[in-house]
Design an enzyme around this catalytic site. Structure first.
Site, mmCIF file in Angstrom:
data_model
loop_
_atom_site.group_PDB
_atom_site.id
_atom_site.type_symbol
_atom_site.label_atom_id
_atom_site.label_comp_id
_atom_site.label_asym_id
_atom_site.label_seq_id
_atom_site.Cartn_x
_atom_site.Cartn_y
_atom_site.Cartn_z
ATOM 1 C CB SER A 96 -1.022 -0.027 1.448
ATOM 2 O OG SER A 96 -1.544 -1.100 1.257
ATOM 3 C CG ASP A 205 -2.077 -9.471 -5.657
ATOM 4 O OD1 ASP A 205 -1.387 -9.076 -4.557
ATOM 5 O OD2 ASP A 205 -3.455 -9.055 -5.588
ATOM 6 C CB SER A 259 2.434 -6.573 -1.233
ATOM 7 O OG SER A 259 2.057 -6.987 -0.166
ATOM 8 C CG HIS A 264 1.855 -10.340 -1.380
ATOM 9 N ND1 HIS A 264 1.044 -9.789 -2.539
ATOM 10 C CD2 HIS A 264 0.897 -9.964 -0.226
ATOM 11 C CE1 HIS A 264 -0.122 -9.087 -2.061
ATOM 12 N NE2 HIS A 264 -0.074 -9.230 -0.603
ATOM 13 C CG ASN A 333 9.875 7.299 7.990
ATOM 14 O OD1 ASN A 333 10.457 6.619 7.205
ATOM 15 N ND2 ASN A 333 10.553 7.473 9.155
#
Ligand code: PLP
Length: 512
Positions: A96, A205, A259, A264, A333
């Site tokens: 994300s 993915d 990810s 994953h 950050n």
């Protein structure tokens, strides 16, 4: 004992410990994998797959106690970039965050005005998928414009791209390769080239998928960065064979994301990466958004990489203000820790075997359920028009028929998706519930039609212009939401687990 001897002993004991307690996390084809008892043990849909190598790496890096992103991170970034054939990869703390950083980089004032994504500009995406592919677009004040999904592939219906385009407003296409099935990169790249748009590939993915297109087409699309690597003949995934250029997803557009969350293709616990595919300056912008918005690009623990730390005059700051504390963006950050990268480096070594296992597991499920077409529709790789197997028992590979584009995909499957046919005596929810009771992990396709999610329903009320739905209705995304379920294909599945899954589904279907 010296410190070196002590460390070696700790690592030896770490391996011994891991051997004792982590048998259930080993690859499914590892003879040392914990035994599976049908109905008693759980069949996860995904999870961490590791050996004592990863545990040793984590402990070793923790003993070194660099902590913040450092030598392991730097090495991982180089290794990942090499694997994908991209200019740079930057580690972040999640997929994300990777999407947020990738998108934010394209909003920088350092880009030429016509390329910069400004509030109110539009970005084409797809209705069914994972929410954080879309969220950064809205978080940065741009407007996601939704295409529908093709339920057979899970990916966007690229024939709708033109209907979504608005001259002067559309700036980018940002979407995911759904469940390890590449989206139609040929169509997306041609559209982006025609209108000079960015292409952001959410590859979270799909690590290890490849896409192929005729070399002549690749040339006309300006994919020189891939053609040059293919010419060397030395890259494991990027090659030209029989007039087709093949390269991994995540290496075709402008920026791509990964990810490394446990389900994953490889994991470091939490983690993600942003890859800068061909325009090196995007690295500095992405890095700035990842690292507090700073203008300085020194790695952690280093100063004065630019050789003029006290020689800049930027904004309205006085000349000579410390470059380390000059901010050109409203940043975040989003860095992970170095021990995470150490784990990731061990996982990278296992990636080829992981990819192979995902393909094999998909194949086993596809064959084992092949005669249940009356109840289920099975996914097809993008550009495939049909699947056939010489025999469900035969060890010969299955074959696909392909559409007339000359493009091909090779899927590194995240999951095995099936859609319950209309008129079946059960729903996907009933199947999911039954599988849960039988301890078989299963998932719906993430958020289904995202436009039906509470967050988007509320957004449409609060800020109707925050999103655009040029197609009005989204039957493909709705079909996925109402009928699709996926089983795991992850490399931790053992043959016994796969057999149990197949038997359980067959028995369920026959019970009606
Ligand atoms: C397509 C896609 N993009 C992004 C993400 C977010 O990744 P993370 O969980 O690491 O934030 C996911 C999560 O599974 C995903 O499926």
């Amino acid at each position: 004992m010296t410190a070196t001897e002590l460390k070696a002993e700790i690592l030896r004991l770490t391996r011994e410990y891991s051997n004792l307690v982590h048998a259930g996390n080993r690859p499914g084809d590892d003879p040392a994998h914990a035994p599976f008892t049908p109905g008693v043990s759980t069949v996860p849909y995904a999870g961490r797959v590791f050996t004592p190598d990863e545990v040793e790496a984590a402990v070793g890096s923790t003993l070194d106690f660099w902590l913040t992103l450092g030598p392991e991170g730097e090495a991982f970034e180089k290794e990942l970039a090499g694997l994908l054939g991209v200019k740079h990869s930057l580690l972040v703390n999640s997929g994300s965050s990777a999407n947020l950083v990738a998108f934010s980089a394209l909003t920088t004032h350092k880009l030429p005005e016509h390329k910069r994504i400004l509030p109110g500009d539009e970005v084409i995406t797809v209705a069914a998928g994972f929410p954080t592919t879309v969220a950064p677009i809205i978080q940065q004040g741009a407007v996601p414009v939704f295409l529908d999904n093709d339920p057979a592939t899970g990916n966007a219906r690229m024939e709708q791209l033109e209907a979504a385009y608005v001259p002067g407003k559309t700036k980018a296409v940002m979407m995911a390769h759904t469940l390890g099935n590449p989206f139609d990169l040929g169509a997306a790249l041609a559209f982006c080239k025609k209108y000079d748009l960015w292409l952001i590939e959410d590859n979270c993915d799909a690590l290890g998928c490849t896409y192929s297109m005729p070399v002549e087409e690749a040339k006309s699309l300006g994919l020189d960065h891939l053609l040059k690597i293919a010419e060397t003949g030395a890259h494991p995934f990027i090659r030209v064979e029989e007039g087709l250029l093949t390269a991994p997803t995540g290496s075709w557009g402008d920026i791509s994301t990964q990810s490394f969350y446990p389900p994953h293709h490889l994991t470091m616990g939490e983690g993600g990466a942003v890859s800068i595919i061909r325009r090196p300056p995007l690295k500095t912008y992405a890095e700035s958004f990842r690292d507090w918005g700073r203008d300085c690009w020194c790695p952690s623990g280093k100063d004065n990489t630019c050789n003029k730390r006290f020689g800049w005059q930027l904004g309205e700051l006085p000349e000579g203000y410390d470059h380390k504390y000059i901010y050109s963006h409203l940043g975040y950050n989003l860095k992970p820790l170095d021990p995470q990268a150490a784990i990731g480096r061990q996982q990278l070594k296992k990636l080829p075997a992981f990819i192979e296992a995902r393909k094999q597991n998909w194949e086993t499920l596809r064959r084992g359920l092949a005669d249940l077409e009356e109840f289920f529709q099975f996914s097809l790789p993008t550009h495939a028009t049909g699947w056939s197997s010489p025999s469900t028992l035969n060890s010969q590979p299955s074959t696909y028929s392909w559409d007339s584009t000359g493009h091909r995909t090779d899927c590194s499957w995240f999951g095995f998706m099936l859609r319950v046919r209309p008129g079946s005596p059960f729903t996907h929810t009933a199947l999911g519930r039954h599988l849960d009771e039988q301890k078989i992990g299963n998932r719906m396709l993430f958020g289904g039609n995202l436009l039906k999610q509470p967050v988007f329903v509320q957004l449409k009320k609060d800020r109707p212009n925050a999103i655009r739905t040029p197609l009005g209705s989204y039957p493909g995304a709705d079909e996925i939401m109402n009928t699709a379920l996926f089983l795991g294909t992850y490399p931790g599945l053992t043959p016994a687990m796969l057999d149990y899954e197949i038997e359980t589904i067959r028995a369920f279907v026959k019970s009606f």
